[in-house]
Design a protein around this motif. Structure first.
Motif, mmCIF file in Angstrom:
data_model
loop_
_atom_site.group_PDB
_atom_site.id
_atom_site.type_symbol
_atom_site.label_atom_id
_atom_site.label_comp_id
_atom_site.label_asym_id
_atom_site.label_seq_id
_atom_site.Cartn_x
_atom_site.Cartn_y
_atom_site.Cartn_z
ATOM 1 N N HIS A 42 0.843 -1.193 0.000
ATOM 2 C CA HIS A 42 0.000 0.000 0.000
ATOM 3 C C HIS A 42 0.876 1.239 0.000
ATOM 4 C CE1 HIS A 42 -3.586 2.402 0.585
ATOM 5 N NE2 HIS A 42 -2.968 3.059 1.558
ATOM 6 N N GLY A 43 0.546 2.177 -0.887
ATOM 7 C CA GLY A 43 1.278 3.435 -0.947
ATOM 8 C C GLY A 43 0.337 4.594 -0.695
ATOM 9 N N ASP A 44 0.699 5.457 0.203
ATOM 10 C CA ASP A 44 -0.148 6.616 0.509
ATOM 11 C C ASP A 44 0.778 7.719 1.020
ATOM 12 O OD1 ASP A 44 -2.124 8.361 1.114
ATOM 13 O OD2 ASP A 44 -3.240 7.038 2.438
ATOM 14 N N ALA A 45 1.413 8.405 0.073
ATOM 15 C CA ALA A 45 2.466 9.398 0.346
ATOM 16 C C ALA A 45 3.784 8.722 0.674
ATOM 17 C CB ALA A 45 2.075 10.363 1.452
ATOM 18 N N TYR A 47 5.555 4.493 1.116
ATOM 19 C CA TYR A 47 5.264 3.079 0.956
ATOM 20 C C TYR A 47 5.134 2.505 2.352
ATOM 21 C CZ TYR A 47 5.648 -1.854 0.068
ATOM 22 O OH TYR A 47 5.390 -3.200 0.049
ATOM 23 N N LEU A 48 3.978 1.878 2.629
ATOM 24 C CA LEU A 48 3.689 1.427 3.981
ATOM 25 C C LEU A 48 4.157 -0.013 4.181
ATOM 26 C CD1 LEU A 48 0.115 2.936 4.427
ATOM 27 C CD2 LEU A 48 2.368 4.003 4.716
ATOM 28 N N CYS A 49 5.116 -0.188 5.060
ATOM 29 C CA CYS A 49 5.616 -1.519 5.390
ATOM 30 C C CYS A 49 4.650 -2.223 6.348
ATOM 31 C CB CYS A 49 7.009 -1.413 6.010
ATOM 32 S SG CYS A 49 8.233 -0.681 4.913
ATOM 33 N N TYR A 50 4.965 -3.466 6.686
ATOM 34 C CA TYR A 50 4.063 -4.280 7.505
ATOM 35 C C TYR A 50 3.756 -3.635 8.848
ATOM 36 C CZ TYR A 50 2.091 -8.394 9.769
ATOM 37 O OH TYR A 50 1.266 -9.260 10.429
ATOM 38 N N ASP A 51 4.742 -2.941 9.425
ATOM 39 C CA ASP A 51 4.574 -2.377 10.761
ATOM 40 C C ASP A 51 4.231 -0.893 10.745
ATOM 41 O OD1 ASP A 51 7.065 -1.845 9.666
ATOM 42 O OD2 ASP A 51 8.102 -1.806 11.599
ATOM 43 N N SER A 52 3.647 -0.412 9.642
ATOM 44 C CA SER A 52 3.274 1.003 9.587
ATOM 45 C C SER A 52 2.059 1.275 10.473
ATOM 46 C CB SER A 52 2.965 1.414 8.147
ATOM 47 O OG SER A 52 1.833 0.722 7.676
#
Length: 218
Positions: A42-45, A47-52
């Protein structure tokens, strides 16, 4: 090859993986080498890693787990400066918006396209578009990844020379992904950049891999 799946793909592990690529004995890319960096999620400004942060609040992404694409691209630039060819592939929602720029500071999509670090960019969707996944694509792949795999396995070889070029993959992926997602009511248009690399060959036609994909479809 370093592969991080699901809970392995934390910010720390992804960052360590990028460092491994540049620093580990035997893994350091040399002039004339090609490096693939593939991010799916998932990218939202960022890149969201697993622990975001799961709250979905862009203002909290810097608390942890969010990969700043801008910082990652500095590593890419360092490799490119040594004559390494880097292929950066991102299959993520709003993947046109993942240069590591916070909302309200310029246009994220323009930033990732206009400020390339010399890499070849393969993005799953345009700005403000979703990167869809569905069971119709190999049981649950993202549509972009699915058609990228099929294209590289040989289906994108439009001139029949046994080689798959970047421009062939671009044409194939855009046609297939847009066609499927338009029918689903959420049109998605992959974006490829940059023009000066469009003559490069990405793969040789792989009949065995093509057969495996056909078997998955059936």
């Amino acid at each position: 090859i370093k592969l991080l799946l699901n809970e392995q793909a934390t910010h720390a592990n992804v960052t360590a993986g990028l460092a491994w690529l540049n620093n580990s004995v035997g893994a350091q890319p040399q002039a004339g080498d090609r490096v693939y960096i593939y991010l799916s999620g998932h990218g939202d400004a960022y890149y969201l890693c697993y622990d975001s942060n799961p709250a979905g609040d862009k203002n909290n992404y810097q608390l942890g787990g969010a990969l700043d694409i801008g910082k990652m691209k500095k590593r890419v630039a360092a490799m490119v400066s040594k004559g390494v060819e880097v292929i950066l592939i991102v299959d993520a929602c709003r993947s046109g918006d993942v240069p590591g720029v916070r909302s309200g500071i310029g246009n994220p999509y323009q930033s990732v396209i206009e400020g390339p670090a010399g890499e070849v960019l393969l993005l799953s969707a345009g700005p403000n578009q979703f990167a869809l996944e569905d069971r119709r694509w190999g049981g649950g792949h993202g549509g972009f990844t699915w058609y990228l795999m099929k294209g590289l396995s040989g289906e994108a070889d439009s001139d029949g020379d046994g080689m798959v070029s970047l421009i062939e993959v671009e044409s194939y992926a855009k046609m297939k992904v847009f066609g499927d997602t338009k029918q689903m009511g959420s049109p998605q248009t992959p974006h490829f950049c940059c023009d000066n690399k469009f003559d490069c060959v990405l793969a040789k036609k792989d009949e065995q891999f093509s057969k495996r994909i056909r078997e998955e479809e059936s």
